[in-house]
Design a protein around this motif. Structure first.
Motif, PDB file in Angstrom:
ATOM      1  N   UNK A 102       0.834  -1.208   0.000  1.00 12.07           N
ATOM      2  CA  UNK A 102       0.000   0.000   0.000  1.00 12.07           C
ATOM      3  C   UNK A 102       0.868   1.259   0.000  1.00 12.07           C
ATOM      4  N   UNK A 103       1.949   1.196   0.790  1.00  5.39           N
ATOM      5  CA  UNK A 103       2.844   2.350   0.845  1.00  5.39           C
ATOM      6  C   UNK A 103       3.523   2.619  -0.487  1.00  5.39           C
ATOM      7  N   UNK A 104       3.954   1.558  -1.182  1.00  6.99           N
ATOM      8  CA  UNK A 104       4.638   1.719  -2.473  1.00  6.99           C
ATOM      9  C   UNK A 104       3.669   2.218  -3.536  1.00  6.99           C
ATOM     10  N   UNK A 105       2.427   1.730  -3.466  1.00  6.87           N
ATOM     11  CA  UNK A 105       1.426   2.209  -4.434  1.00  6.87           C
ATOM     12  C   UNK A 105       1.185   3.708  -4.268  1.00  6.87           C
ATOM     13  N   UNK A 106       1.209   4.171  -3.015  1.00 10.59           N
ATOM     14  CA  UNK A 106       1.005   5.594  -2.762  1.00 10.59           C
ATOM     15  C   UNK A 106       2.233   6.425  -3.055  1.00 10.59           C
ATOM     16  N   UNK A 107       3.399   5.810  -2.910  1.00  9.84           N
ATOM     17  CA  UNK A 107       4.657   6.521  -3.150  1.00  9.84           C
ATOM     18  C   UNK A 107       5.682   5.552  -3.729  1.00  9.84           C
ATOM     19  N   UNK A 108       5.725   5.397  -5.064  1.00 11.46           N
ATOM     20  CA  UNK A 108       6.616   4.426  -5.701  1.00 11.46           C
ATOM     21  C   UNK A 108       8.089   4.606  -5.331  1.00 11.46           C
ATOM     22  N   UNK A 109       8.466   5.833  -4.958  1.00  4.17           N
ATOM     23  CA  UNK A 109       9.868   6.067  -4.620  1.00  4.17           C
ATOM     24  C   UNK A 109      10.272   5.380  -3.311  1.00  4.17           C
ATOM     25  N   UNK A 110       9.284   4.830  -2.570  1.00  3.93           N
ATOM     26  CA  UNK A 110       9.612   4.079  -1.357  1.00  3.93           C
ATOM     27  C   UNK A 110      10.445   2.842  -1.679  1.00  3.93           C
ATOM     28  N   UNK A 111      10.338   2.373  -2.923  1.00  5.29           N
ATOM     29  CA  UNK A 111      11.144   1.217  -3.339  1.00  5.29           C
ATOM     30  C   UNK A 111      12.617   1.499  -3.120  1.00  5.29           C
ATOM     31  N   UNK A 112      13.006   2.762  -3.288  1.00  5.38           N
ATOM     32  CA  UNK A 112      14.406   3.140  -3.079  1.00  5.38           C
ATOM     33  C   UNK A 112      14.818   2.891  -1.634  1.00  5.38           C
ATOM     34  N   UNK A 113      13.948   3.237  -0.711  1.00  2.85           N
ATOM     35  CA  UNK A 113      14.257   3.021   0.709  1.00  2.85           C
ATOM     36  C   UNK A 113      14.290   1.529   1.035  1.00  2.85           C
ATOM     37  N   UNK A 114      13.372   0.789   0.398  1.00  4.08           N
ATOM     38  CA  UNK A 114      13.354  -0.662   0.607  1.00  4.08           C
ATOM     39  C   UNK A 114      14.687  -1.268   0.202  1.00  4.08           C
ATOM     40  N   UNK A 115      15.143  -0.929  -0.985  1.00  5.70           N
ATOM     41  CA  UNK A 115      16.407  -1.473  -1.480  1.00  5.70           C
ATOM     42  C   UNK A 115      17.574  -1.055  -0.603  1.00  5.70           C
TER      43      UNK A 115
END
Length: 344
Positions: free
Chosen positions: A155-168
């Motif tokens: 849900x968080x990534x759908x709202x803010x795709x740039x969160x993937x950067x933090x995940x990685x």
């Protein structure tokens, strides 16, 4: 006279001699009977809910893979097995060390065990993942399960795709050293008590999250994290004399319960079958020692390199998208300005 005395006494003497012979042989016969009676193969199981044979709601009770192994060994050798299971739901490697392997009961079992099985690490992975998701989403929410964490992350990534950067970024800094330390502690304790000739079999971690609809990049990263954790197990196999059962490359994920994480009965049978390939039952029948093939990871984990490369690709892609979007915005703005007549 002597003959008459002998005739009267000989039957009694025969009985006395026979009694003495029987009494003298009795301890030997008892010892052989007890030895035969006590001939058993002792199996001890350690680990988490997978080794315990966890069955979820509306799921029939399962036979755990260690129990299936004990039954199979008994059937092959025609020798009874004695089986004890110390596995606990939700157990991490740290709690295995502090709560289970530290007791006198388990130490005594390790000293007796002919076959030892171990499944641990999946909860280390899930626990660390839940903490990572909390940091990524900057939330104090405590996730009760991996499902909750995955749903929140999605849900968080759908709202803010740039969160993937933090995940990685956070997965790139995953603390493998902590798991290595706990794994070595487990092996040291087992090695301290296990008897010569005992056989130790451990299972690696499989990846159940492919079923979650995560972005493709996320699945690749989780895959890599699991392989790095499994590599810890392979790295110490020779030093501590154990065999690794490869579940990562198996079909175990096709045989899970409704939760998608725990094996169903067919999954437990699959694990038992793979584990039996690592156990030399011939030892218990006096046969020559069998050479068991040592499993190697299907693909040597290349550590954090892949994470770094994925991260770079995403950064470049994101930058390109921003630049293109910015260029299109500027172009459209100029176009509208050019198409607008001057007011005079």
């Amino acid at each position: 006279m002597l003959c008459e005395w002998w005739k009267k006494r000989r039957n009694g003497l025969y009985i006395l001699i026979c009694a003495i012979l029987v009494m003298s042989c009795l301890p030997v016969l008892q010892g052989q009977a007890e030895e035969k009676k006590e001939e058993k193969i002792y199996c001890a199981a350690f680990g988490d809910s997978i080794a315990k044979g966890y069955a979820g709601k509306k799921q029939e009770d399962l036979q755990s893979y260690p129990q299936l192994i004990a039954d199979a060994v008994s059937e092959e050798t025609r020798i009874p097995t004695e089986y004890v299971n110390y596995a606990k739901n939700g157990l991490t490697s740290a709690r295995l060390n502090s709560d289970v392997l530290s007791t006198e009961e388990t130490a005594a079992s390790l000293e007796r065990a002919d076959i030892i099985t171990l499944t641990i690490g999946a909860n280390d992975l899930m626990q660390e993942f839940k903490l990572t998701v909390r940091e990524i989403l900057e939330t104090d929410q405590r996730f009760t399960s991996a499902y909750d964490a995955f749903d929140a992350l999605q849900e968080g990534i759908e709202g803010n795709p740039l969160l993937v950067m933090r995940v990685l970024g956070m997965l790139e800094d995953w603390d493998y050293a902590a798991f290595d330390e706990q794994w070595v502690a487990v092996m040291k304790t087992i090695s301290q008590y296990r008897k010569d000739g005992s056989q130790l079999v451990v299972t690696d971690i499989y990846n159940p999250v492919n079923q979650f609809e995560l972005p493709g990049t996320m699945n690749m990263v989780v895959d890599e994290v699991i392989q790095n954790m499994n590599q810890v197990m392979y790295d110490h196999a020779e030093e501590y004399d154990y065999h690794v059962v490869d579940l990562f490359e198996s079909e175990i994920c096709e045989h899970t319960q409704r939760d998608g994480l725990h094996p169903d009965q067919e999954g437990q049978r699959l694990i038992a079958g793979l584990a039996m390939e690592k156990i030399d039952t011939g030892r218990f029948m006096g046969e020559p020692e069998k050479e068991i093939e040592k499993t190697e990871p299907a693909r040597k984990s290349i550590g954090r390199t892949i994470l770094g490369n994925i991260r770079k690709v995403i950064i470049l892609t994101a930058a390109a998208v921003i630049l293109i979007a910015g260029g299109i915005f500027v172009w459209r703005k100029r176009r509208r300005k050019a198409d607008t007549p001057d007011d005079k």
